[in-house]
Design a protein around this motif. Structure first.
Motif, mmCIF file in Angstrom:
data_model
loop_
_atom_site.group_PDB
_atom_site.id
_atom_site.type_symbol
_atom_site.label_atom_id
_atom_site.label_comp_id
_atom_site.label_asym_id
_atom_site.label_seq_id
_atom_site.Cartn_x
_atom_site.Cartn_y
_atom_site.Cartn_z
ATOM 1 N N GLN A 85 -6.660 9.322 7.843
ATOM 2 C CA GLN A 85 -6.869 8.193 8.747
ATOM 3 C C GLN A 85 -5.538 7.468 8.982
ATOM 4 O OE1 GLN A 85 -10.078 5.666 7.352
ATOM 5 N NE2 GLN A 85 -11.255 7.414 6.610
ATOM 6 N N PRO A 86 -4.534 8.162 9.494
ATOM 7 C CA PRO A 86 -3.193 7.566 9.604
ATOM 8 C C PRO A 86 -3.133 6.331 10.497
ATOM 9 C CG PRO A 86 -3.317 9.623 10.843
ATOM 10 C CD PRO A 86 -4.572 9.532 10.040
ATOM 11 N N LEU A 87 -3.970 6.277 11.541
ATOM 12 C CA LEU A 87 -3.935 5.132 12.452
ATOM 13 C C LEU A 87 -4.491 3.863 11.810
ATOM 14 C CD1 LEU A 87 -5.053 6.841 15.795
ATOM 15 C CD2 LEU A 87 -2.739 6.376 14.978
ATOM 16 N N HIS A 88 -5.321 4.033 10.779
ATOM 17 C CA HIS A 88 -5.914 2.876 10.104
ATOM 18 C C HIS A 88 -5.242 2.583 8.761
ATOM 19 C CE1 HIS A 88 -9.220 2.922 13.024
ATOM 20 N NE2 HIS A 88 -9.303 4.232 12.827
ATOM 21 N N TYR A 89 -4.184 3.333 8.455
ATOM 22 C CA TYR A 89 -3.594 3.238 7.107
ATOM 23 C C TYR A 89 -3.100 1.831 6.790
ATOM 24 C CZ TYR A 89 -0.619 4.206 3.081
ATOM 25 O OH TYR A 89 -0.043 4.191 1.845
ATOM 26 N N THR A 90 -2.317 1.247 7.675
ATOM 27 C CA THR A 90 -1.761 -0.083 7.384
ATOM 28 C C THR A 90 -2.844 -1.152 7.321
ATOM 29 O OG1 THR A 90 -1.318 -0.371 9.760
ATOM 30 C CG2 THR A 90 0.487 0.460 8.382
ATOM 31 N N THR A 91 -3.936 -0.923 8.045
ATOM 32 C CA THR A 91 -5.029 -1.900 8.014
ATOM 33 C C THR A 91 -5.862 -1.765 6.746
ATOM 34 O OG1 THR A 91 -5.156 -1.825 10.429
ATOM 35 C CG2 THR A 91 -7.031 -2.773 9.261
ATOM 36 N N VAL A 92 -6.191 -0.524 6.396
ATOM 37 C CA VAL A 92 -7.028 -0.295 5.209
ATOM 38 C C VAL A 92 -6.257 -0.589 3.925
ATOM 39 C CG1 VAL A 92 -8.331 1.435 3.919
ATOM 40 C CG2 VAL A 92 -8.449 1.400 6.414
ATOM 41 N N MET A 93 -5.084 0.040 3.783
ATOM 42 C CA MET A 93 -4.307 -0.113 2.549
ATOM 43 C C MET A 93 -3.363 -1.312 2.673
ATOM 44 S SD MET A 93 -5.578 2.232 0.722
ATOM 45 C CE MET A 93 -4.482 2.134 -0.684
ATOM 46 N N ASN A 94 -3.944 -2.476 2.849
ATOM 47 C CA ASN A 94 -3.131 -3.686 2.935
ATOM 48 C C ASN A 94 -2.733 -4.147 1.541
ATOM 49 O OD1 ASN A 94 -5.307 -5.674 1.961
ATOM 50 N ND2 ASN A 94 -6.305 -4.684 3.717
ATOM 51 N N ARG A 95 -1.804 -5.079 1.484
ATOM 52 C CA ARG A 95 -1.268 -5.521 0.196
ATOM 53 C C ARG A 95 -2.342 -6.128 -0.710
ATOM 54 N NH1 ARG A 95 3.806 -5.614 -1.137
ATOM 55 N NH2 ARG A 95 4.546 -6.834 -2.915
ATOM 56 N N LYS A 96 -3.278 -6.846 -0.120
ATOM 57 C CA LYS A 96 -4.330 -7.485 -0.910
ATOM 58 C C LYS A 96 -5.218 -6.449 -1.579
ATOM 59 C CE LYS A 96 -8.033 -10.928 -0.553
ATOM 60 N NZ LYS A 96 -8.766 -11.843 0.372
ATOM 61 N N LEU A 97 -5.632 -5.418 -0.812
ATOM 62 C CA LEU A 97 -6.490 -4.380 -1.380
ATOM 63 C C LEU A 97 -5.757 -3.608 -2.470
ATOM 64 C CD1 LEU A 97 -9.115 -2.719 -1.343
ATOM 65 C CD2 LEU A 97 -8.075 -1.276 0.423
ATOM 66 N N CYS A 98 -4.489 -3.277 -2.230
ATOM 67 C CA CYS A 98 -3.711 -2.544 -3.236
ATOM 68 C C CYS A 98 -3.609 -3.332 -4.530
ATOM 69 C CB CYS A 98 -2.321 -2.224 -2.694
ATOM 70 S SG CYS A 98 -2.311 -1.074 -1.308
ATOM 71 N N SER A 99 -3.347 -4.634 -4.417
ATOM 72 C CA SER A 99 -3.236 -5.483 -5.609
ATOM 73 C C SER A 99 -4.565 -5.557 -6.345
ATOM 74 C CB SER A 99 -2.778 -6.887 -5.210
ATOM 75 O OG SER A 99 -1.520 -6.853 -4.591
ATOM 76 N N HIS A 100 -5.657 -5.680 -5.591
ATOM 77 C CA HIS A 100 -6.982 -5.756 -6.211
ATOM 78 C C HIS A 100 -7.326 -4.461 -6.936
ATOM 79 C CE1 HIS A 100 -8.591 -9.238 -3.481
ATOM 80 N NE2 HIS A 100 -7.698 -9.626 -4.376
ATOM 81 N N MET A 101 -6.972 -3.316 -6.360
ATOM 82 C CA MET A 101 -7.283 -2.037 -6.996
ATOM 83 C C MET A 101 -6.478 -1.854 -8.282
ATOM 84 S SD MET A 101 -7.980 0.788 -3.999
ATOM 85 C CE MET A 101 -6.399 0.641 -3.181
ATOM 86 N N VAL A 102 -5.225 -2.271 -8.278
ATOM 87 C CA VAL A 102 -4.410 -2.167 -9.490
ATOM 88 C C VAL A 102 -4.945 -3.102 -10.580
ATOM 89 C CG1 VAL A 102 -2.140 -2.664 -10.466
ATOM 90 C CG2 VAL A 102 -2.321 -1.377 -8.337
#
Length: 266
Positions: A85-102
Motif C-alpha cells: 500500500q505505498p500510496l497510503h504508507y505515510t498516512t498509515v505509518m505515521n509517527r504517532k502509530l509507530c510510537s504507540h506500536m513500539v
C-alpha cells in the motif's frame, strides 16, 4: 553506532529506521542481561549466581525476548504497508502509530514477563544451563509446575507463534505483490528491502520456536543450551550487521559518519 547514525541522518527519518533504532537498543539490553554474569563466571571460575540475580536475569531476558518477537512482527507490518500500500504508507505509518506500536511492544512484554516469572524454589540448586532461562528454571522448581508450564506455553503461542504467523501472512502478501511488479529491477529492489528482515526473523524465530514450542522434560537437554546461546547472543550480535550491510541507505550514512564524525554530534 546505528542508533546515533539514524538519529543524525535526515534521510533515515522513516518508520523502518525508527523501528531499526529500537531493535538495536533492544539488542543492547538483551545481551546485557546474560553476557556480563556469564563472563564473570568464566573469568573467576565461580559458577554461581544469587537467587535475586537469577530471578532478575530470567525476568529481563524473557521480557526482552518477547519484546523482540513483537517488534519483528511490527517491522513486518511496516514492510507490508510500504510495498503493498505505498500510496497510503505515510498516512498509515505515521509517527504517532509507530510510537504507540513500539510502546505496546515493550509494555506488553514487560508485564507478561511478571506473570511467567513466579516460580518457587527450595534451597540451593544446580542450574544445568549457561544462564537463567525459563525452561531450565522449571526443572528446579519444587512446587507443582503444571500451571506454570501451561502459562509459559500459552504465552509462547501469544508472543512467539502469533507474531510469527503475522509475519508469514505479511510476507505472503508482500511476495504476491512483488511477483506482480513487471520490471525485474523493481522486483530485486523489493526483495532486497525485505531480505534483511527475513534473515533476522529466520534466525531468531527458528531458535525461539525450537526452545519454547517443543515438548518439555524435567531435565534440560544439552541442545537446549546451544539453542539458547544462539538466540540470546548470536542473533542480537548479527542483527545490526545484517541490517547495516544489506541496506544501501544505511551503508551510505555509515560511510558519511565515518568520514565526517563531527556531523553526528552537531
Amino acid at each position: 553506532m546505528i542508533i546515533t547514525v539514524i538519529r543524525a541522518s535526515p534521510q533515515l527519518q522513516s518508520p523502518m529506521y525508527f523501528f531499526l533504532a529500537n531493535l538495536s537498543f533492544l539488542d543492547i539490553c538483551y545481551v546485557s542481561t546474560n553476557i556480563p554474569q556469564m563472563l564473570v563466571n568464566l573469568l573467576t571460575k565461580r559458577m554461581t549466581i544469587s537467587f535475586p540475580g537469577c530471578a532478575a536475569q530470567m525476568y529481563f531476558s524473557l521480557a526482552f525476548g518477547m519484546t523482540e518477537c513483537v517488534l519483528l512482527a511490527v517491522m513486518a507490518y511496516d514492510r507490508y504497508v510500504a510495498i503493498c500500500q505505498p500510496l497510503h504508507y505515510t498516512t498509515v505509518m505515521n509517527r504517532k502509530l509507530c510510537s504507540h506500536m513500539v510502546v505496546a511492544s515493550w509494555t506488553s512484554s514487560l508485564l507478561s514477563s511478571v506473570v511467567i516469572n513466579s516460580l518457587v524454589f527450595c534451597g540451593p540448586n544446580t542450574l544445568n544451563h549457561y544462564f537463567c532461562e525459563v525452561p531450565a528454571m522449571l526443572a528446579l522448581a519444587c512446587a507443582d509446575i503444571a500451571l506454570t508450564e501451561m502459562v509459559v506455553f500459552t504465552f509462547s503461542i501469544l508472543v512467539v507463534f502469533i507474531p510469527f504467523l503475522l509475519i508469514i501472512i505479511s510476507y505472503g502478501r508482500i511476495l504476491l505483490t512483488i511477483l506482480q511488479i513487471q520490471p525485474a529491477h523493481g522486483q530485486s529492489k523489493a526483495f532486497s528491502t525485505c531480505g534483511s528482515h527475513l534473515m533476522v526473523v529466520t534466525i531468531f524465530y527458528g531458535t525461539e520456536i525450537c526452545m519454547y514450542m517443543h515438548p518439555k522434560s524435567r531435565s534440560p537437554r544439552d541442545g537446549d543450551k546451544v539453542v539458547a546461546v544462539f538466540y540470546t547472543i548470536v542473533a542480537p550480535m548479527l542483527n545490526p550487521l545484517i541490517y547495516s550491510l544489506r541496506n544501501k541507505d544505511m551503508k551510505r550514512a555509515l560511510r558519511r559518519a565515518i568520514s565526517r564524525p563531527k556531523s553526528l554530534f552537531v
